[in-house]
Design a protein around this motif. Structure first.
Motif, short mmCIF file in Angstrom:
data_model
loop_
_atom_site.label_atom_id
_atom_site.label_comp_id
_atom_site.label_asym_id
_atom_site.label_seq_id
_atom_site.Cartn_x
_atom_site.Cartn_y
_atom_site.Cartn_z
N SER A 118 13.12 -6.09 3.41
CA SER A 118 13.89 -7.14 2.76
C SER A 118 13.12 -7.79 1.62
N GLU A 119 11.80 -7.75 1.67
CA GLU A 119 10.96 -8.33 0.62
C GLU A 119 10.49 -7.21 -0.30
N GLN A 120 10.74 -7.37 -1.60
CA GLN A 120 10.36 -6.36 -2.58
C GLN A 120 9.33 -6.94 -3.53
N LEU A 121 8.18 -6.29 -3.63
CA LEU A 121 7.11 -6.75 -4.49
C LEU A 121 6.82 -5.74 -5.59
N LEU A 122 6.45 -6.24 -6.75
CA LEU A 122 5.86 -5.41 -7.79
C LEU A 122 4.39 -5.80 -7.87
N VAL A 123 3.52 -4.93 -7.44
CA VAL A 123 2.09 -5.21 -7.41
C VAL A 123 1.45 -4.55 -8.62
N VAL A 124 0.95 -5.38 -9.54
CA VAL A 124 0.32 -4.90 -10.77
C VAL A 124 -1.19 -5.11 -10.64
N VAL A 125 -1.93 -4.02 -10.62
CA VAL A 125 -3.38 -4.10 -10.44
C VAL A 125 -4.04 -4.05 -11.81
N ASP A 126 -4.72 -5.11 -12.18
CA ASP A 126 -5.39 -5.16 -13.47
C ASP A 126 -6.49 -4.10 -13.52
N PRO A 127 -6.61 -3.37 -14.65
CA PRO A 127 -7.63 -2.31 -14.71
C PRO A 127 -9.06 -2.81 -14.54
N VAL A 128 -9.34 -4.04 -14.98
CA VAL A 128 -10.68 -4.59 -14.80
C VAL A 128 -10.99 -4.75 -13.33
N ALA A 129 -10.01 -5.16 -12.53
CA ALA A 129 -10.21 -5.31 -11.09
C ALA A 129 -10.49 -3.96 -10.44
N ARG A 130 -9.80 -2.93 -10.87
CA ARG A 130 -10.04 -1.60 -10.30
C ARG A 130 -11.46 -1.13 -10.58
N ARG A 131 -11.94 -1.43 -11.78
CA ARG A 131 -13.28 -0.96 -12.13
C ARG A 131 -14.36 -1.80 -11.46
N SER A 132 -14.12 -3.10 -11.31
CA SER A 132 -15.18 -3.99 -10.83
C SER A 132 -15.27 -4.07 -9.31
N ASP A 133 -14.13 -3.93 -8.62
CA ASP A 133 -14.15 -4.09 -7.16
C ASP A 133 -13.02 -3.29 -6.53
N ARG A 162 12.16 -7.47 -8.28
CA ARG A 162 10.94 -7.54 -7.47
C ARG A 162 10.11 -8.76 -7.85
N ARG A 163 9.44 -9.32 -6.85
CA ARG A 163 8.55 -10.46 -7.09
C ARG A 163 7.20 -9.95 -7.60
N PRO A 164 6.74 -10.42 -8.75
CA PRO A 164 5.49 -9.89 -9.31
C PRO A 164 4.26 -10.44 -8.59
N VAL A 165 3.32 -9.55 -8.31
CA VAL A 165 2.04 -9.90 -7.70
C VAL A 165 0.95 -9.30 -8.58
N VAL A 166 0.06 -10.14 -9.06
CA VAL A 166 -1.05 -9.69 -9.90
C VAL A 166 -2.30 -9.59 -9.04
N VAL A 167 -2.93 -8.43 -9.05
CA VAL A 167 -4.22 -8.25 -8.40
C VAL A 167 -5.25 -8.18 -9.52
N GLY A 168 -6.02 -9.27 -9.67
CA GLY A 168 -6.98 -9.33 -10.77
C GLY A 168 -7.60 -10.70 -10.85
N ASP A 169 -8.36 -10.94 -11.91
CA ASP A 169 -9.09 -12.19 -12.05
C ASP A 169 -8.25 -13.22 -12.79
N ASP A 170 -8.90 -14.33 -13.17
CA ASP A 170 -8.19 -15.42 -13.85
C ASP A 170 -7.54 -14.96 -15.14
N ARG A 171 -8.19 -14.06 -15.87
CA ARG A 171 -7.63 -13.60 -17.14
C ARG A 171 -6.34 -12.83 -16.92
N ALA A 172 -6.28 -12.05 -15.86
CA ALA A 172 -5.05 -11.32 -15.55
C ALA A 172 -3.92 -12.28 -15.19
#
Length: 292
Positions: free
Chosen positions: A10-25, A63-73
Motif C-alpha cells: 500500500s505504501e509506494q516509495l521512490l528511493v533515490v540514492v545520491d552517487p556521493v553516498a554510494r561512493r562514500s558509504d 510515489r513518496r520520494p526518499v533521498v539517501v544521501g547527505d545534507d547536499r542531496a
C-alpha cells in the motif's frame, strides 16, 4: 541510471540514492535499502549525477520520494521540488548517509541509518518554513554572511566555512607546503595575505533598516523562527568593548552593499550586491519520527 522495483504494498516509495553516498558509504546505503524494501513497495533509483537525480524526482509519479544521501542531496531535492512548484503536495523523506549530516539532524531526522529508515516508514510529515531568495534559491536551515575572505576564488561551496580552512584540508596542505618551501627569512605571499575583515552592509527587515552602510559588521545570520518569521542577528564591529548584537524578527530580509558572499545551509554563494530572502510558512514537508 539504474532502477529496481520491489514488490508493491500500500505504501509506494521512490528511493533515490545520491552517487556521493554510494561512493562514500556503500554499507549504510545497503542497510537503508534493506530496511525500506522490507517495509514498503520501493522503486530504487541510482542516478550517476545531478541531471539523473533531477529526472528521477520528476518521474516519481505518486510515489513518496526518499533521498539517501547527505545534507547536499537533501538541499538539492528541496530545491528541485521548489523549482517545479511541487513542495506543497509532496512530503520528502531522507536517510542521511555521508559526512555532512548536521542539517538533517537539526531538522529532526534521527541519527543512525536504521533509525532514519524506520522513521521514513513509521514517521509523520512535519511542515517546515522555507526561506526563498530573489534568485529562487532556497534555505532550509541557517543563512550566514561572513566577513570578507582573503581567498575569494578558493572557496569550495559546501565543504566548510569560508572564513577559515577548517572544512578545506587541501587549503591547510597548501599553506603547510608554502611555509615549508619558502626559504627562511623570506615572507611567503600566502602568509602575508590579509585577514578577513568587516563588511559594510545595509540590512533591512520588513522594510526597516537594522544596520546601514556606515556601521561595519562582523557577521550577519538569519534563521527560520516560528510561524513564518525569521530571526536576524547582526554583529557590529567591536572596538574595545564588545558590541551588543542587533536583533530583529520579520518575514523579509534584504542585504545590500559591497559585494558579499553568503553561506546558505552548506553552500557558499556570491558575490552579489543585494539579495532578498522571504520566509514561506510551512512551505515544505519532511518525514520525522512520530511524537517528536
Amino acid at each position: 541510471m539504474a532502477e529496481v522495483a520491489t514488490s508493491a504494498t500500500s505504501e509506494q516509495l521512490l528511493v533515490v540514492v545520491d552517487p556521493v553516498a554510494r561512493r562514500s558509504d556503500g554499507e549504510s546505503v545497503r542497510i537503508a535499502k534493506d530496511v525500506l524494501g522490507a517495509g514498503a513497495g520501493m522503486k530504487l533509483c541510482l542516478p550517476d549525477g545531478p541531471e539523473e537525480f533531477a529526472r528521477a524526482l520528476a518521474r516519481r509519479g505518486s510515489r513518496r520520494p526518499v533521498v539517501v544521501g547527505d545534507d547536499r542531496a537533501l538541499i538539492r531535492a528541496v530545491a528541485l521540488l521548489h523549482r517545479h512548484r511541487e513542495l506543497a503536495g509532496c512530503a520528502l523523506s531522507v536517510v542521511p548517509v555521508g559526512a555532512a549530516q548536521s542539517l538533517a539532524r537539526s531538522l529532526g531526522v534521527p541519527a543512525g541509518t536504521v533509525a532514519a529508515a524506520r522513521a521514513v516508514l513509521d514517521g509523520v510529515e512535519r511542515r517546515m518554513d522555507l526561506m526563498v531568495d530573489d534568485s529562487d534559491g532556497v534555505v532550509l536551515g541557517a543563512l550566514r554572511i561572513p566577513p570578507l575572505s582573503p581567498f575569494p576564488a578558493a572557496e569550495d561551496p559546501g565543504t566548510g566555512d569560508p572564513e577559515d580552512a577548517t572544512g578545506r584540508p587541501w587549503l591547510r596542505t597548501c599553506q603547510y607546503l608554502v611555509r615549508t618551501l619558502v626559504p627562511a627569512g623570506r615572507p611567503s605571499r600566502l602568509a602575508a595575505a590579509p585577514e578577513p575583515g568587516p563588511s559594510r552592509l545595509r540590512v533591512e527587515v520588513d522594510g526597516e533598516t537594522l544596520v546601514d552602510l556606515n556601521q561595519p559588521v562582523e557577521a550577519v545570520s538569519v534563521s527560520p523562527g516560528a510561524a513564518g518569521i525569521a530571526s536576524v542577528e547582526v554583529r557590529p564591529l567591536s572596538v574595545g568593548a564588545e558590541a551588543s548584537p542587533l536583533l530583529a524578527r520579520g518575514r523579509t530580509v534584504t542585504v545590500s552593499g559591497a559585494h558579499f558572499r553568503y553561506r546558505a545551509d552548506t553552500v557558499v554563494s556570491g558575490p552579489v550586491r543585494t539579495r532578498t530572502w522571504v520566509v514561506r510558512e510551512g512551505a515544505w514537508g519532511l518525514t520525522v519520527p512520530a511524537g517528536q
